[in-house]
Scaffold this active site. Sequence first.
Site, mmCIF file in Angstrom:
data_model
loop_
_atom_site.group_PDB
_atom_site.id
_atom_site.type_symbol
_atom_site.label_atom_id
_atom_site.label_comp_id
_atom_site.label_asym_id
_atom_site.label_seq_id
_atom_site.Cartn_x
_atom_site.Cartn_y
_atom_site.Cartn_z
ATOM 1 N N CYS A 175 -10.655 3.866 8.967
ATOM 2 C CA CYS A 175 -9.653 3.478 7.797
ATOM 3 C C CYS A 175 -8.960 2.734 7.716
ATOM 4 O O CYS A 175 -9.196 1.855 6.785
ATOM 5 C CB CYS A 175 -8.640 4.758 7.914
ATOM 6 S SG CYS A 175 -8.219 4.724 6.158
ATOM 7 N N ALA B 257 0.759 -1.256 -0.211
ATOM 8 C CA ALA B 257 0.276 -0.192 0.062
ATOM 9 C C ALA B 257 0.948 1.271 0.152
ATOM 10 O O ALA B 257 1.949 1.723 0.918
ATOM 11 C CB ALA B 257 -0.626 0.444 1.246
ATOM 12 N N MET B 258 1.061 2.196 -0.578
ATOM 13 C CA MET B 258 1.582 3.278 -1.090
ATOM 14 C C MET B 258 1.047 3.916 -1.254
ATOM 15 O O MET B 258 0.293 5.341 -1.999
ATOM 16 C CB MET B 258 2.235 3.244 -2.703
ATOM 17 C CG MET B 258 3.590 1.678 -2.745
ATOM 18 S SD MET B 258 4.455 1.556 -3.961
ATOM 19 C CE MET B 258 5.457 2.790 -4.195
ATOM 20 N N VAL C 253 6.796 8.562 2.420
ATOM 21 C CA VAL C 253 8.215 7.919 2.285
ATOM 22 C C VAL C 253 8.528 6.685 2.944
ATOM 23 O O VAL C 253 9.126 6.019 2.735
ATOM 24 C CB VAL C 253 9.488 8.897 3.261
ATOM 25 C CG1 VAL C 253 8.882 9.281 4.162
ATOM 26 C CG2 VAL C 253 10.993 8.871 2.561
ATOM 27 N N ASP C 254 7.615 6.801 4.339
ATOM 28 C CA ASP C 254 7.365 5.498 4.950
ATOM 29 C C ASP C 254 7.145 5.027 3.861
ATOM 30 O O ASP C 254 7.422 3.721 3.972
ATOM 31 C CB ASP C 254 6.660 5.787 6.033
ATOM 32 C CG ASP C 254 6.770 6.509 6.248
ATOM 33 O OD1 ASP C 254 8.186 7.244 6.788
ATOM 34 O OD2 ASP C 254 6.176 7.406 7.617
ATOM 35 N N CYS D 242 -7.172 13.464 6.680
ATOM 36 C CA CYS D 242 -7.324 13.911 4.861
ATOM 37 C C CYS D 242 -7.998 14.369 4.729
ATOM 38 O O CYS D 242 -7.679 15.009 3.493
ATOM 39 C CB CYS D 242 -6.845 11.973 4.279
ATOM 40 S SG CYS D 242 -7.964 10.908 4.678
ATOM 41 N N LEU E 240 -4.466 4.021 -3.221
ATOM 42 C CA LEU E 240 -6.243 3.702 -2.781
ATOM 43 C C LEU E 240 -6.183 5.428 -2.888
ATOM 44 O O LEU E 240 -5.967 5.987 -2.097
ATOM 45 C CB LEU E 240 -6.085 3.402 -1.357
ATOM 46 C CG LEU E 240 -5.339 2.183 -0.826
ATOM 47 C CD1 LEU E 240 -5.935 1.685 0.825
ATOM 48 C CD2 LEU E 240 -6.192 1.245 -1.515
#
Length: 369
Positions: free
Chosen positions: A101, A6-7, A11-12, A199, A32
Site C-alpha cells: 500500500c 493524507a488523513m 489521531v496520528d 484493512c 483515500l
Amino acid sequence: MRVLAAMSGGVDSAVAAARAVDAGHEVVGVHLALSRNPGTLRTGARGCCTIEDSMDAQRAANLLGIPYYVWDFSERFKADVVDDFIAEYQAGRTPNPCMRCNEKIKFSALMEKAIALGFDAVCTGHYAKVLTDENGNLELHRASAWAKDQSYVLGVLTADQIAHSMFPLGDTPSKAEIRLEAEARGLTVAQKPDSHDICFIPDGDTKGWLDERLGVSPGDIVDVDGKRLGGHEGTHSFTIGQRKGVGIGIPTPDGRPRFVLEVRPKTNTLVVGPKEALDLRELAGTSFTWAGIAPATLTEAFACHMQVRAHADPVPAMAQLIGEELVLTPDSPLNMVSPGQTAVIYIGTRVLGQVTIARTVSAVERVTA
C-alpha cells in the site's frame, strides 16, 4: 510549501496535519477511499478506511480550517494491494499488504497526483524522519522513539519519494503525547483506537477471507522425508513457521511440535518439521530498491542490520549484490522467515533499502523457494 496531508481518520494523521499547519504550510487534507463498499463503522481496533474514518478525517480538517477532499483509489488499491495479496498467498508466499500500500498507493499513486497538482510534499502520520547528510542528500531514518518507529513499512520509498515526504511525528517521544496533543487541540479522534489488522479483512479472519476467494484444494502434509502425515484444504491457509491449526494427526516420536517449513503450491503440499529446521543462514531476492543513495560497492559484502517484520528487532547481517540478487546473510541464523516477506536494510538508524525475499537457504542445508 503546498502540502497534501493524507488523513486516514486516525489521531496520528490528524496531529501530523495540524503540525504542518502550525509550521506555516499551505495544507490541504485528503482521505483515500480504498474500498468500493466501505463499512459504516469500525469494530474496536479492527480495520480502517470506513465511512466513519472518512467522517473523522473531515471533522479534523474542519477544525484545522483546511480544505478537505476524498480521492477514490479503490480500483488501484484492489489491483495493486488486494489482488496482489491473493496472488502471493496462492503462490505460497507471505505478503505484507501495508508495504504494498505504501509502495503502490500512498507514496506512488497519491504522490504522483499530488505533484501533478502542484503540491510540494505529502504529509503522513508515520513515525519516521527525513534527515540530510553532510553532502546534502536526503535520507530516511528511524523515528526518535523506536517503540513507535514505522520506518520498516516505509522501506519501499525511493529517493524521489523521500524528497517529497513529510513526517511531522518523527521526533515525538510517544503515542501518549500525540493523544494529549490531540485532546488539547480539540480533535475528536484523540482517544480513537489504532487499527492493527489488514484493512480489507476487518474481522481478522485471513484464512476465511482467502478461502472465500480461492476455494478448497485438498492436498498432503508431509515430513522432511516425504512421508504423508495428514491433509489440508489449501496451501493458501498456511505460512512458514505456523504451528497451530496445521491439523496433523500423527505425533512425533519425541512429542515435539511440528512447524510449517515449506509451502509448495505447485504440488499442493505442505512440508512440516522441527522448529530448528526454520533457521535460515541466507535470504535473497531480485526485487529490491534503495531509499536514497545506494552503497558505492554493492558487489562487495557490507555490514548492515536487517529487519523482516514491522515489530521485529533488527539483526546484524552482511549484504551483497551477487548477479541480479541482493543476498543477505545474518550473523546468526534467522528463524521463521517466509518468501514474500520484506527485509528492510539499515545502516545505524538510516533506512538503506529493502528487498522482497524470494529465496531462503536453511541453516541445516535445506532450500526453500
